[in-house]
Design a protein around this motif. Sequence first.
Motif, short mmCIF file in Angstrom:
data_model
loop_
_atom_site.label_atom_id
_atom_site.label_comp_id
_atom_site.label_asym_id
_atom_site.label_seq_id
_atom_site.Cartn_x
_atom_site.Cartn_y
_atom_site.Cartn_z
N ASP A 111 0.88 -1.17 0.00
CA ASP A 111 0.00 0.00 0.00
C ASP A 111 0.92 1.22 0.00
N THR A 112 0.87 2.04 -1.05
CA THR A 112 1.81 3.16 -1.15
C THR A 112 1.62 4.21 -0.07
N ARG A 113 0.47 4.18 0.62
CA ARG A 113 0.26 5.13 1.73
C ARG A 113 1.05 4.72 2.96
N ARG A 114 1.48 3.43 2.98
CA ARG A 114 2.20 2.91 4.15
C ARG A 114 3.30 1.96 3.69
N MET A 115 4.20 2.46 2.87
CA MET A 115 5.24 1.59 2.31
C MET A 115 6.20 1.06 3.37
N PRO A 144 12.09 -16.57 -3.24
CA PRO A 144 11.83 -15.65 -4.36
C PRO A 144 10.48 -14.97 -4.18
N PHE A 145 10.40 -13.71 -4.59
CA PHE A 145 9.14 -12.99 -4.43
C PHE A 145 8.99 -11.93 -5.52
N VAL A 146 7.74 -11.50 -5.69
CA VAL A 146 7.42 -10.35 -6.53
C VAL A 146 6.70 -9.35 -5.63
N VAL A 147 6.71 -8.10 -6.03
CA VAL A 147 6.03 -7.05 -5.28
C VAL A 147 4.86 -6.53 -6.12
N ALA A 148 3.67 -6.50 -5.52
CA ALA A 148 2.47 -6.02 -6.19
C ALA A 148 1.94 -4.80 -5.46
N PRO A 202 -4.11 9.72 -2.28
CA PRO A 202 -3.96 11.10 -2.77
C PRO A 202 -2.77 11.28 -3.70
N THR A 203 -1.80 10.39 -3.59
CA THR A 203 -0.64 10.47 -4.47
C THR A 203 -0.56 9.18 -5.28
N ARG A 204 0.03 9.30 -6.44
CA ARG A 204 0.17 8.09 -7.27
C ARG A 204 1.62 7.96 -7.69
N HIS A 205 2.38 7.30 -6.85
CA HIS A 205 3.80 7.12 -7.12
C HIS A 205 3.99 6.17 -8.31
N SER A 206 4.98 6.44 -9.11
CA SER A 206 5.30 5.56 -10.23
C SER A 206 5.96 4.30 -9.71
N LEU A 207 5.97 3.26 -10.53
CA LEU A 207 6.60 2.01 -10.13
C LEU A 207 8.10 2.21 -9.88
N GLU A 208 8.72 3.08 -10.67
CA GLU A 208 10.15 3.34 -10.48
C GLU A 208 10.39 4.02 -9.12
N GLU A 209 9.52 4.95 -8.75
CA GLU A 209 9.65 5.61 -7.44
C GLU A 209 9.47 4.60 -6.30
N ILE A 210 8.53 3.68 -6.49
CA ILE A 210 8.28 2.67 -5.46
C ILE A 210 9.47 1.72 -5.37
N ARG A 211 10.02 1.33 -6.51
CA ARG A 211 11.20 0.45 -6.51
C ARG A 211 12.35 1.10 -5.74
N GLN A 212 12.56 2.38 -5.97
CA GLN A 212 13.63 3.08 -5.27
C GLN A 212 13.35 3.19 -3.78
N ALA A 213 12.10 3.46 -3.42
CA ALA A 213 11.73 3.60 -2.01
C ALA A 213 11.92 2.29 -1.25
N LEU A 214 11.66 1.17 -1.92
CA LEU A 214 11.79 -0.14 -1.29
C LEU A 214 13.17 -0.75 -1.49
N ALA A 215 14.03 -0.05 -2.23
CA ALA A 215 15.38 -0.54 -2.54
C ALA A 215 15.33 -1.93 -3.16
N LEU A 216 14.41 -2.12 -4.11
CA LEU A 216 14.24 -3.41 -4.76
C LEU A 216 15.27 -3.58 -5.87
N PRO A 217 15.97 -4.70 -5.91
CA PRO A 217 16.88 -4.98 -7.02
C PRO A 217 16.10 -5.05 -8.33
N ASP A 218 16.77 -4.82 -9.43
CA ASP A 218 16.12 -4.81 -10.74
C ASP A 218 15.50 -6.16 -11.10
#
Length: 205
Positions: free
Chosen positions: A120-124, A140-144, A152-168
């Motif tokens: 939930d992007t409101r509570r990452m 192994p996992f995926v993030v949905a 109120p905000t709509r973060h892009s997937l790239e912003e979310i990847r950076q916020a969660l420090a997810l490997p490519d």
Amino acid sequence: MGSATSELPSTRVPLTDAAETGLKIVVVGGFGVGKTTLVRSVSEIRPLSTEEVMTQAGVGVDETGAVQSKTTTTVAFDFGRISLNEQMVLYLFGAPGQKRFWFLWDRLFSGTLGAVVLVDTRRMDDSWYAIDRLEHHRTPFVVAVNRFEDDPTRHSLEEIRQALALPDHVPLVECDARVRESGKDVLITLVDHLYRLAMAREGAS
């Protein structure tokens, strides 16, 4: 949304004895992120649910700031099943989100082939523990990203990847946990990810 199709050709995933009897998948994430909803929406059987009505005992213990309308909570796990094709069945276990039930997670991870981390992007920040435990177990996992209408905000997937420090190499997709086809796409993305990892291991051996 990912490019996964609604059906998987039987040749895409090497079927082992375990795969023919079913693959265990765990859905994890923070409190109130939509894990129970996802399991219910995709399950082809009436899902087993251990939801209970929230009481005063949870006040000050369960953080409900962003989900004030939530009146029930999972106290053990949710269970459902979905067939992706005639040979592949996924058994889904939804883990409880509250910190006081996190001790159950390690047991649920036993025998798990892969996992879905629902965000939930409101509570990452609530996603960190799930990612940490999966990495600890080398699962192994995926993030949905469960998109909510009142976000109120709509973060892009790239912003979310950076916020969660997810490997490519970790797949990151959007979904609506209430919609069966959307949830099914998430699971297919996970199966595709597991297939690619298995192929990479075979190529390295």
